[in-house]
Design an enzyme around this catalytic site. Structure first.
Site, PDB file in Angstrom:
ATOM      1  CG  ASP A 113      -1.953   1.087   1.150  1.00  0.00           C
ATOM      2  OD1 ASP A 113      -2.941   0.907   0.417  1.00  0.00           O
ATOM      3  OD2 ASP A 113      -1.771   2.126   1.797  1.00  0.00           O
ATOM      4  CG  ASP A 129      -3.966   5.193  -3.106  1.00  0.00           C
ATOM      5  OD1 ASP A 129      -2.950   4.876  -2.447  1.00  0.00           O
ATOM      6  OD2 ASP A 129      -5.107   4.891  -2.760  1.00  0.00           O
TER       7      ASP A 129
END
Length: 475
Positions: free
Chosen positions: A153, A354
């Protein structure tokens, strides 16, 4: 089955209260329903060129899998999975923006964080997305090496995994890591550089001068344990010693049965910094695919990469921004003010890239312009009912001709253009052949380029040269 043991942290409730400044996210376990082969291949066949497998050499490499290929689904229907992904995206966007607002408030307070002091990484913990919208890396930990699925992440910082003895542990697919069985495990002291790099809200000094980390999320998911160094291995491509990683003895929450988090965020305790990587890159396969790709460190961008500036917010260095200057559809420039894509002088706004967000989120006025222009050129696509946040959908159960699909491109600062294929702008929203425009509105100040637009590209974060690289067909 996780072994139970007396908690090494008897004051866990008090400790959790100490972390009330941690930032929230909503997680849910997931995995997708099987989609028919014809639907699964549909948009892939609409590419302007066939994707060819390409071997890529790198200094260090991890296998990277869609989370849904590792954790099988609890959902009754594919639409339930899609709604879960959308809910996770909403929560993630809210938290990212909330973190930025809190950081800016601290930055601007007269007695808060001084302008020349970096905001600490865990002040800006971002939500993860194990609801079918994220990816997991297969990471080796310890000596001898044991491999674990960790959620990769770009919005998270502390690296951690569940450890024995467990005062409390959630279910995971791999056996829980036992630090007593690793010869390279070494707890960090409270005065160590890695411990002091944590914010005061993220650590306390435990017994015997041991650094204790803690991460608390808004859905009451939590990981608390020793902050230690350990050897991290990258399959057959090498290993790095003394990487700071949290060894969580008290954990609860819904992490999709992953063992923990691989934080790729841009600060001192993030994984790239810990291994002194000059770059990292990934290629994201389809979220519902059973195939995998790689997460690579220190590899150069492929020679055909479209290179654009990687921007760090001058107020703090957490997320990775890019200056998107426009979107074109069939050659028509969508009328969007440039200011909608730029970081303001107050640190707000801008657009981040992202890995954990599925659907790209844009301000309402920007989204409306993109949608209306797209609809104008997609008249040959049969419409379908919307689902959740997705209001522009089409029935592709019978594959339209190539001419039915608009051409879409991103424009970046420096005059660079990134062409998108249909699978980058249409998102599978049902097992019946329903696909939706992979953009949605956000009321937040920061926009997000999600992983749908990144799939099929080798996306390189060139940290040394502050550049993004986008290279097609390098999975």
């Amino acid at each position: 089955m996780a072994r139970k043991a007396p908690s090494p942290f008897p004051s866990i409730n008090i400790f959790i209260i100490l972390f009330f400044f941690f930032f929230s996210f909503t997680l849910s376990p997931f995995s997708p329903q099987v989609v028919s082969a014809s639907v699964f291949k549909r948009l892939r066949l609409l590419s302007t060129e066939e994707t060819q497998p390409t071997s890529t050499s790198s200094v260090l490499s991890l296998s990277l899998h869609p989370h849904s290929s590792v954790i099988k689904p609890p959902y009754d229907s594919y639409s339930d999975l899609v709604l879960s992904r959308l809910a996770s995206d909403r929560a993630r966007a809210e938290v990212i923006n909330s973190n930025i607002e809190r950081a800016l408030s601290a930055f601007n307070r007269p007695h808060g964080v001084k302008p020349d002091v970096q905001v600490q990484p865990e002040d800006l913990e971002a939500p993860l997305t194990p609801s079918g919208g994220g990816y997991v890396a297969r990471v080796g930990v310890g000596q001898p090496v044991k491999e674990y699925y960790l959620i990769a992440d770009t919005g998270s910082q502390i690296n951690w995994l569940q450890c024995l003895p467990c005062g409390q542990c959630y279910p995971q697919t791999d056996p829980i890591f036992d630090p007593s069985g690793s010869s390279s495990y070494s707890p960090l002291s409270c005065t160590s550089q890695q411990c002091t790099a944590l914010s005061r809200q993220n650590y306390k000094c435990g017994r015997n001068n041991t650094c204790i980390y803690g991460v608390l999320y808004g859905d009451n998911s939590v990981s608390i344990g020793e902050f230690a160094t350990e050897t991290v291995s990258f399959g057959n491509s090498g290993s790095v010693q003394k990487v700071a990683i949290g060894c969580g003895h008290e954990n609860q929450g819904r992490f999709g049965k992953a063992a923990g988090i691989l934080g790729l965020g841009g600060t001192a305790v993030g994984f790239p910094s810990q291994i002194q990587a000059k770059s990292f890159s990934y290629c994201l396969v389809d979220l519902d695919s059973s195939s995998s790709s790689t997460l690579e460190f220190n590899s150069a961008p492929p020679g055909d990469s479209i290179l654009v500036p990687l921007i760090m917010n001058p107020k703090f260095e957490i997320y990775y921004y890019v200056e998107l200057t426009g979107i074109t559809i069939n050659g028509e420039q969508v009328p969007i003010p440039a200011s909608d894509y730029q970081i303001g002088e107050d640190g707000r706004g801008g657009i981040i890239v992202d890995s954990g967000t599925t659907i790209t989120a844009l301000p309402a006025q920007v989204y409306n312009s993109v949608r209306d222009t797209f609809v104008k050129y997609a008249k040959n696509l049969p419409p379908a009912a919307g689902i959740g946040d997705l209001d522009t959908c089409y029935d592709l159960s019978s594959t339209p001709t190539r001419d039915g699909f608009p051409m879409m491109s991103f424009q970046f600062s420096g005059g660079k253009t990134l062409p998108l294929k249909p699978q980058n702008y249409l998102f599978r929203a049902g097992s019946d052949g329903t696909f939706c425009l992979a953009f949605k509105t956000t009321s937040q100040s920061v926009s997000i380029i999600g992983n749908t637009q990144q799939q099929g590209f080798r996306v390189t974060y060139d940290l040394a040269n502050k550049m993004f690289g986008f290279s097609p067909n390098k999975c």
